[in-house]
Enzyme design. Structure first.
Site, mmCIF file in Angstrom:
data_model
loop_
_atom_site.group_PDB
_atom_site.id
_atom_site.type_symbol
_atom_site.label_atom_id
_atom_site.label_comp_id
_atom_site.label_asym_id
_atom_site.label_seq_id
_atom_site.Cartn_x
_atom_site.Cartn_y
_atom_site.Cartn_z
ATOM 1 N N GLU A 189 1.270 -5.033 10.969
ATOM 2 C CA GLU A 189 0.835 -3.731 10.887
ATOM 3 C C GLU A 189 1.685 -2.945 11.648
ATOM 4 O OE1 GLU A 189 -1.579 -2.527 8.568
ATOM 5 O OE2 GLU A 189 -2.717 -4.323 8.339
ATOM 6 N N ARG A 230 -3.240 4.744 -2.371
ATOM 7 C CA ARG A 230 -3.077 3.444 -1.505
ATOM 8 C C ARG A 230 -2.829 2.275 -2.382
ATOM 9 N NH1 ARG A 230 -5.395 -0.107 2.841
ATOM 10 N NH2 ARG A 230 -6.726 -1.718 1.928
ATOM 11 N N HIS A 240 0.802 -1.152 -0.049
ATOM 12 C CA HIS A 240 -0.148 -0.094 -0.068
ATOM 13 C C HIS A 240 0.856 1.122 0.082
ATOM 14 C CE1 HIS A 240 -3.352 -2.580 1.679
ATOM 15 N NE2 HIS A 240 -3.578 -2.305 0.319
ATOM 16 N N GLU A 285 1.800 3.799 2.975
ATOM 17 C CA GLU A 285 2.261 3.243 4.314
ATOM 18 C C GLU A 285 3.919 3.093 4.108
ATOM 19 O OE1 GLU A 285 0.340 -0.607 4.312
ATOM 20 O OE2 GLU A 285 -1.559 0.375 4.268
ATOM 21 N N HIS A 328 2.778 -4.040 6.735
ATOM 22 C CA HIS A 328 1.888 -2.967 6.291
ATOM 23 C C HIS A 328 1.904 -1.916 7.478
ATOM 24 C CE1 HIS A 328 -0.629 -4.765 2.901
ATOM 25 N NE2 HIS A 328 -0.109 -5.646 3.287
HETATM 26 ZN ZN LIG Z 1 -1.477 -1.904 4.149
#
Ligand SMILES: [Zn+2]
Ligand SMILES: *[C@@H]1O[C@H](CO)[C@@H](O)[C@H](O)[C@H]1NC(C)=O
Ligand SMILES: *[C@@H]1O[C@H](CO)[C@@H](O)[C@H](O)[C@H]1NC(C)=O
Ligand SMILES: *[C@@H]1O[C@H](CO)[C@@H](O)[C@H](O)[C@H]1NC(C)=O
Length: 462
Positions: A383, A242, A188, A191, A312
């Site tokens: 994440e 994104r 993404h 990020e 991410h």
């Molecule tokens: Zn992501």
């Protein structure tokens, strides 16, 4: 017919109004605010989702546990109205970013600091965010400088024809034969901390002698920027982009969510069919050259790769498959235990270890589910920080602390993979076999090592 045309026209107006004002071709987020909204109930949460379009809100939490507050980007024109609406429903909120454009500008503060340093071998550092050229030049430098340890491979080309690179780190005399760990970042575009951590891992594994033990028994495949077109677009045009940058044949909206585009349970829950949505799944599985090339490369190495890790942001979660629905793999407890062991290494930033069953929304077509489905035993989505104070606009001063906090988890992964899937497992199996008194009068020739390995391992990667 009239109503259909009207609906289409309305839709176009609506979509246009969602896009932030453009100045000199650069999208401005002047006056946009990030609100952390705290629903008191499931009903409150649904209420926010129901008014999302009316107030042109964008939900920032990528994966969200049921108890989490909702991080919502609120455009200037909606702020007064939403404030009253939430008060009416007794839903509380705090403004965490009072002007998103200021936060974006602050991310660029250190950007040029080392480019003037002629002593550095490369422009890459972890005190500023970098353009793709710095990341690619850094990897090319390592490929040239450490030919015995590093191999940089172009595995394909992005939609806009940028190279897609995977860097292998292996000190094996026959690289490509040992168990391996795959790490990717930059799925993404916005990020930014994800490619930063992936490149930091590369630097540490290649250039820091004290970390050589991490490569003693495993090979590493690291792809820091899976979506280079999107990444560059966040630098040049829209910081909050994104998706990929592919053109749709059915819509003027561009881009596919690469993490809804993988070919396992593609098109299921939490993946949009609308090309204008942030979670658009694409016209078919692996429609994007980026996801296709990445999956083809991993498939080609699937007997070697034992652990898949995709980076991410944000939220500080370690996520265990599956994500497409509330479904657990049969070895879920093993995967969870390893995720917990890895997360226990984090000191500065605490991560929540969870799985799809704990998540409110399923997300089908993710790379972690797909990796698990092709037989890679350990598959995780991490994440990275933070938990929402800065969201995607994490300041450059946080990059190094995030990287340093994360790195020790790799020791846990490498040890597990080496012990259960590799040479160490073979040694254990051998010693188990040889120390046992002979029970047969017919000694086997020494070529049965492979058989012993598969039967006597204390843990397996099967
Ligand atoms: Zn992501
Ligand atoms: C970084 O360098 C580029 C090119 O020299 C320049 O255009 C840009 O303004 C600089 N950015 C900052 C934050 O100093
Ligand atoms: C990496 O270096 C090798 C030589 O050691 C070279 O053959 C290869 O093309 C290089 N990779 C890239 C992507 O430049
Ligand atoms: C790889 O690194 C490990 C740890 O430093 C070392 O024990 C091993 O001998 C190295 N292997 C090769 C082929 O250099």
């Amino acid at each position: 017919m009239m109503s259909l045309l009207f609906a289409i026209a309305l839709n176009c107006v609506f979509v246009t109004s969602q896009i932030a004002a453009e100045e000199n071709g650069v999208v401005s987020y002047e006056g946009f605010q990030l609100w952390k909204i705290k629903p008191n109930s499931e009903g409150d949460r649904q209420f926010i989702l129901d008014i999302k379009d009316e107030y042109e809100l964008e939900l920032w939490n990528e994966r969200r546990l049921a108890r989490d507050p909702m991080d919502v980007l609120v455009p200037p024109q909606s702020q007064t109205g939403l404030k009253f609406k939430l008060a009416e429903h007794k839903i509380s909120y705090v403004v965490v970013i009072s002007n998103l454009q200021t936060a974006i500008d602050n991310q660029k503060t250190n950007v040029n600091r080392t480019t003037s340093n002629s002593k550095a071998a490369y422009n890459m550092d972890w005190i500023s965010y970098h353009r793709l050229i710095d990341i690619y030049n850094f990897m090319t430098y390592l490929n040239t400088t450490y030919p015995k340890l590093v191999q940089l491979t172009q595995i394909g080309t992005s939609y806009e024809k940028r190279p897609l690179y995977v860097l292998r780190i292996s000190n094996s005399s026959s690289p490509g034969t040992r168990p391996a760990i795959w790490i990717d970042g930059g799925f993404h575009a916005r990020e930014w901390i994800s490619p930063a951590v992936a490149t930091y891992i590369i630097q540490q594994l290649v250039e820091v002698p004290a970390n050589a033990k991490l490569s003693a028994n495993v090979d590493w495949y690291i792809m820091p920027v899976v979506n280079p077109d999107g990444y560059e677009y966040t630098h040049t045009t829209n910081r909050m982009w994104r998706k990929t940058r592919s053109v749709s044949s059915t819509s003027t909206c561009r881009g596919v969510d690469p993490n809804r585009n993988f070919g396992y349970m593609w098109g299921g829950m939490g993946a949009s069919t609308n090309p204008c949505d942030e979670t658009y799944r694409g016209p078919k599985a692996f429609s994007e050259p980026e996801t296709l090339a990445t999956s083809n490369f991993i498939t080609g190495k699937s007997s070697q790769i034992k652990l898949y890790l995709t980076l991410h942001s944000y939220g500080q979660y370690a996520l265990v498959p599956y994500g497409y629905d509330v479904v657990y793999p049969s070895d879920y407890n093993e995967l969870l235990a390893l995720a917990n062991a890895a997360a226990s290494k984090f000191v500065k930033y605490r991560y929540t270890v969870g799985n799809s069953a704990d998540l409110l929304y399923a997300a089908a077509g993710g790379s972690d589910d797909w990796a698990k489905s092709i037989g890679i035993k350990y598959s995780y989505t991490f994440e990275l920080p933070d938990t929402g104070a800065n969201g995607f606009t994490l300041p450059p001063s946080a990059i190094l602390p995030v990287c340093q906090d994360f790195f020790p988890a790799l020791d846990v992964f490498a040890t597990k993979v080496a012990t259960c899937c590799g040479a160490a497992a073979t040694t254990t199996a051998k010693s188990l076999t040889t120390t046992r008194p002979a029970t047969t009068t017919k000694p086997k020739p020494t070529t049965t090592t492979t058989k012993r390995t598969t039967t006597k391992c204390p843990c397996t990667c099967g």
